[in-house]
Design an enzyme around this catalytic site. Structure first.
Site, mmCIF file in Angstrom:
data_model
loop_
_atom_site.group_PDB
_atom_site.id
_atom_site.type_symbol
_atom_site.label_atom_id
_atom_site.label_comp_id
_atom_site.label_asym_id
_atom_site.label_seq_id
_atom_site.Cartn_x
_atom_site.Cartn_y
_atom_site.Cartn_z
ATOM 1 N N HIS A 16 -59.203 -7.468 -25.099
ATOM 2 C CA HIS A 16 -59.734 -7.131 -26.432
ATOM 3 C C HIS A 16 -59.046 -8.027 -27.461
ATOM 4 O O HIS A 16 -57.818 -7.945 -27.628
ATOM 5 C CB HIS A 16 -59.459 -5.663 -26.770
ATOM 6 C CG HIS A 16 -60.076 -4.724 -25.780
ATOM 7 N ND1 HIS A 16 -61.356 -4.221 -25.931
ATOM 8 C CD2 HIS A 16 -59.613 -4.227 -24.611
ATOM 9 C CE1 HIS A 16 -61.632 -3.438 -24.900
ATOM 10 N NE2 HIS A 16 -60.600 -3.428 -24.076
ATOM 11 N N ARG A 18 -60.404 -8.256 -30.713
ATOM 12 C CA ARG A 18 -60.793 -7.755 -32.052
ATOM 13 C C ARG A 18 -61.439 -8.903 -32.852
ATOM 14 O O ARG A 18 -61.884 -9.888 -32.280
ATOM 15 C CB ARG A 18 -59.611 -7.124 -32.798
ATOM 16 C CG ARG A 18 -58.779 -6.135 -31.978
ATOM 17 C CD ARG A 18 -59.547 -4.959 -31.439
ATOM 18 N NE ARG A 18 -58.665 -3.958 -30.819
ATOM 19 C CZ ARG A 18 -59.045 -3.111 -29.884
ATOM 20 N NH1 ARG A 18 -60.282 -3.121 -29.406
ATOM 21 N NH2 ARG A 18 -58.209 -2.222 -29.396
ATOM 22 N N ASN A 42 -66.473 -4.627 -27.560
ATOM 23 C CA ASN A 42 -66.460 -3.355 -28.315
ATOM 24 C C ASN A 42 -65.845 -3.526 -29.706
ATOM 25 O O ASN A 42 -64.870 -2.879 -30.050
ATOM 26 C CB ASN A 42 -65.754 -2.249 -27.521
ATOM 27 C CG ASN A 42 -64.277 -2.530 -27.279
ATOM 28 O OD1 ASN A 42 -63.881 -3.687 -27.147
ATOM 29 N ND2 ASN A 42 -63.464 -1.483 -27.220
ATOM 30 N N LYS A 100 -71.051 -5.175 -20.390
ATOM 31 C CA LYS A 100 -70.089 -4.073 -20.228
ATOM 32 C C LYS A 100 -70.774 -2.742 -20.464
ATOM 33 O O LYS A 100 -71.437 -2.541 -21.489
ATOM 34 C CB LYS A 100 -68.955 -4.271 -21.242
ATOM 35 C CG LYS A 100 -67.880 -3.193 -21.228
ATOM 36 C CD LYS A 100 -66.918 -3.344 -20.062
ATOM 37 C CE LYS A 100 -65.971 -2.176 -19.930
ATOM 38 N NZ LYS A 100 -64.830 -2.242 -20.811
ATOM 39 N N HIS A 137 -66.667 0.608 -17.597
ATOM 40 C CA HIS A 137 -65.621 1.568 -17.978
ATOM 41 C C HIS A 137 -65.977 2.852 -17.224
ATOM 42 O O HIS A 137 -66.866 3.608 -17.641
ATOM 43 C CB HIS A 137 -65.588 1.808 -19.495
ATOM 44 C CG HIS A 137 -64.446 2.701 -19.888
ATOM 45 N ND1 HIS A 137 -63.355 2.256 -20.589
ATOM 46 C CD2 HIS A 137 -64.209 4.009 -19.628
ATOM 47 C CE1 HIS A 137 -62.497 3.250 -20.752
ATOM 48 N NE2 HIS A 137 -62.996 4.332 -20.183
ATOM 49 N N HIS A 175 -60.143 -1.848 -15.197
ATOM 50 C CA HIS A 175 -58.884 -1.097 -15.296
ATOM 51 C C HIS A 175 -58.861 0.122 -14.365
ATOM 52 O O HIS A 175 -58.793 1.263 -14.817
ATOM 53 C CB HIS A 175 -58.558 -0.696 -16.737
ATOM 54 C CG HIS A 175 -59.733 -0.256 -17.581
ATOM 55 N ND1 HIS A 175 -60.629 0.690 -17.189
ATOM 56 C CD2 HIS A 175 -60.129 -0.645 -18.808
ATOM 57 C CE1 HIS A 175 -61.534 0.856 -18.134
ATOM 58 N NE2 HIS A 175 -61.261 0.060 -19.122
ATOM 59 N N LEU A 219 -56.782 4.242 -22.335
ATOM 60 C CA LEU A 219 -57.823 4.843 -21.505
ATOM 61 C C LEU A 219 -58.318 3.816 -20.501
ATOM 62 O O LEU A 219 -58.470 2.651 -20.875
ATOM 63 C CB LEU A 219 -58.980 5.331 -22.388
ATOM 64 C CG LEU A 219 -58.620 6.578 -23.220
ATOM 65 C CD1 LEU A 219 -59.709 6.863 -24.245
ATOM 66 C CD2 LEU A 219 -58.391 7.791 -22.320
ATOM 67 N N ASP A 247 -56.507 -5.683 -20.097
ATOM 68 C CA ASP A 247 -56.964 -4.641 -21.026
ATOM 69 C C ASP A 247 -56.035 -4.576 -22.236
ATOM 70 O O ASP A 247 -55.846 -3.500 -22.823
ATOM 71 C CB ASP A 247 -57.075 -3.277 -20.338
ATOM 72 C CG ASP A 247 -57.844 -2.274 -21.194
ATOM 73 O OD1 ASP A 247 -58.577 -2.696 -22.102
ATOM 74 O OD2 ASP A 247 -57.680 -1.059 -20.964
ATOM 75 N N ALA A 263 -56.288 4.849 -28.493
ATOM 76 C CA ALA A 263 -56.017 4.454 -27.108
ATOM 77 C C ALA A 263 -55.990 2.940 -26.990
ATOM 78 O O ALA A 263 -56.887 2.261 -27.490
ATOM 79 C CB ALA A 263 -57.106 5.012 -26.205
HETATM 80 C C1 NCD Z 1 -59.579 -0.168 -25.393
HETATM 81 C C2 NCD Z 1 -59.696 -0.565 -26.882
HETATM 82 O O1 NCD Z 1 -58.831 -0.178 -27.673
HETATM 83 O O2 NCD Z 1 -60.635 -1.304 -27.212
HETATM 84 N N1 NCD Z 1 -58.651 0.914 -25.273
HETATM 85 C C3 NCD Z 1 -57.998 1.309 -24.149
HETATM 86 O O3 NCD Z 1 -57.315 2.333 -24.191
HETATM 87 N N2 NCD Z 1 -58.057 0.611 -23.028
HETATM 88 C C4 NCD Z 1 -60.929 0.166 -24.854
HETATM 89 C C5 NCD Z 1 -60.991 0.321 -23.353
HETATM 90 O O4 NCD Z 1 -60.913 -0.661 -22.610
HETATM 91 O O5 NCD Z 1 -61.089 1.468 -22.895
HETATM 92 ZN ZN ZN Z 2 -60.553 -2.493 -22.315
#
Ligand code: NCD
Ligand code: ZN
Length: 344
Positions: A16, A18, A42, A100, A137, A175, A219, A247, A263
């Site tokens: 991720h 962002r 996401n 995804k 996921h 994950h 998560l 992740d 999370a």
């Molecule tokens: C991820 C996120 O913050 O985008 N968070 C996480 O706990 N892993 C989203 C995800 O991969 O579940």
């Molecule tokens: Zn993730």
């Protein structure tokens, strides 16, 4: 005792980054150690079509340090409205390699995710035809299911069916956190899993015993020790179905240290160092390169990298915080020293 290790430069198959200001922090950390990364879609405004993916890719490239050859690999976010045509267009772009599946409500920024997986059959058919991978996921969102059981229930309720109905579709169980996930991957063709550093290093005691530790909350949630041991066994097995996916999921420190914390663990500052620690503990450093640098590109049908990185056994400690836009970001495992460093 091994104190130096040179491996082909790794890739991160689940990341991720962002958007906006955050990219100036996140891209540099990942580019320092990884040649490529699968960029998760996401965002607050999810990446639901090829056009959005290409624009996002350009913003990531623009945020690279000047001397960096880091390559983002883009993904589409599946929704209830994704069409077979969206998939066809994505596959024609060459830069988009996967889509995804977030069950709606499963995790951060998943409210636009899928509410009825059965209705995605035409989309899966198109993905199978055009060679786009399905990244999952794998957690149910039903509140009557205990959070520690959600991965296993998703496999039983949904993943077995998708696997059976679309045998040629390449699926990555992202994950993976349970022994049931490992068994599912081992038992099925065209199926792989990414493994994160936090799930290989920690169990749920590290989240909840002796105080609640929000920076270890992600998560799928950390599980009990028997599951962690199954993940470690898979990672060091040399089985090509299991490969690196951090992740790494940054949130501001205050968003995690809150009465309802977000999370996600930020691991990109020390990802390969954390994995090296896992493999060293198991006396399996000879298996690190396959897991980190070979099995991912092989599964995605992409060339392996050519350049190399060297790891040295030299302890260092991450700072308590990094700057993150106007805020700060607390790195994973910053309480204790890390044993390995990347040689500059
Ligand atoms: C991820 C996120 O913050 O985008 N968070 C996480 O706990 N892993 C989203 C995800 O991969 O579940
Ligand atoms: Zn993730």
């Amino acid at each position: 005792m091994t104190t130096q290790l040179t491996i082909i430069k790794p890739d991160d198959w689940h990341l991720h980054l962002r958007d906006g200001e955050a990219l100036s922090t996140t891209v540099a950390f990942t580019a320092k150690q990884f040649q490529r990364a699968i960029v998760m879609p996401n965002l607050a405004q999810p990446i639901i079509n090829a056009e959005l993916a290409m624009a996002y890719k350009q913003r990531i490239l623009d945020a690279r340090p000047t001397d960096s050859a880091f390559q983002p690999l883009m993904t589409l976010y599946l929704t209830d409205n994704t069409t077979a045509d969206d998939i066809k267009q994505a596959s024609e772009s060459n830069d988009i390699v996967a889509a995804k599946l977030y069950p709606a409500g499963a995790t951060t920024n998943s409210s636009n995710g899928v509410t009825d997986i059965d209705k995605l059959a035409p989309v899966f058919t198109a993905m199978q035809k055009h060679g786009l991978l399905l990244l999952v996921h794998a957690e149910v969102t039903d509140n009557s299911v205990d959070i520690f059981d959600r991965e296993q229930v998703f496999i039983d309720k949904h993943l077995n069916t998708i696997r059976r109905d679309f045998p040629e579709l390449k699926i990555v169980l992202e994950h993976a956190t349970t022994k049931q996930a490992i068994a599912f991957v081992e038992a099925n063709d065209n199926t792989a899993a990414t493994l994160t550093p936090q799930h290989l290093l920690f169990n749920r005691n590290d989240l909840l015993a002796g105080g609640i530790r929000p920076h270890n909350y992600c998560l799928p949630i950390l599980k009990r020790e028997t599951h962690r041991l199954a993940l470690v066994k898979a990672a060091i097995s040399g089985n090509r179905k299991f490969f690196l996916g951090t992740d790494s999921a940054p949130h501001t420190s205050h968003a995690k240290e809150a009465s309802c914390g977000c999370a996600g663990c930020f691991t990109a500052h020390a990802a390969i160092e954390l994995y090296t620690e896992v493999f060293e503990k198991e006396n399996a450093l000879d298996k690190l390169e396959g897991f980190s640098s070979f099995y991912g590109p092989d599964f995605y049908n992409l060339p392996r990298n050519k350049s190399k990185i060297t790891l040295i056994k030299e302890a260092w400690k991450a700072p308590p915080n990094y700057s993150f836009g106007d805020h700060t970001l607390t790195p994973f495992r910053q309480e204790t020293s890390l044993n390995w460093s990347i040689s500059q």
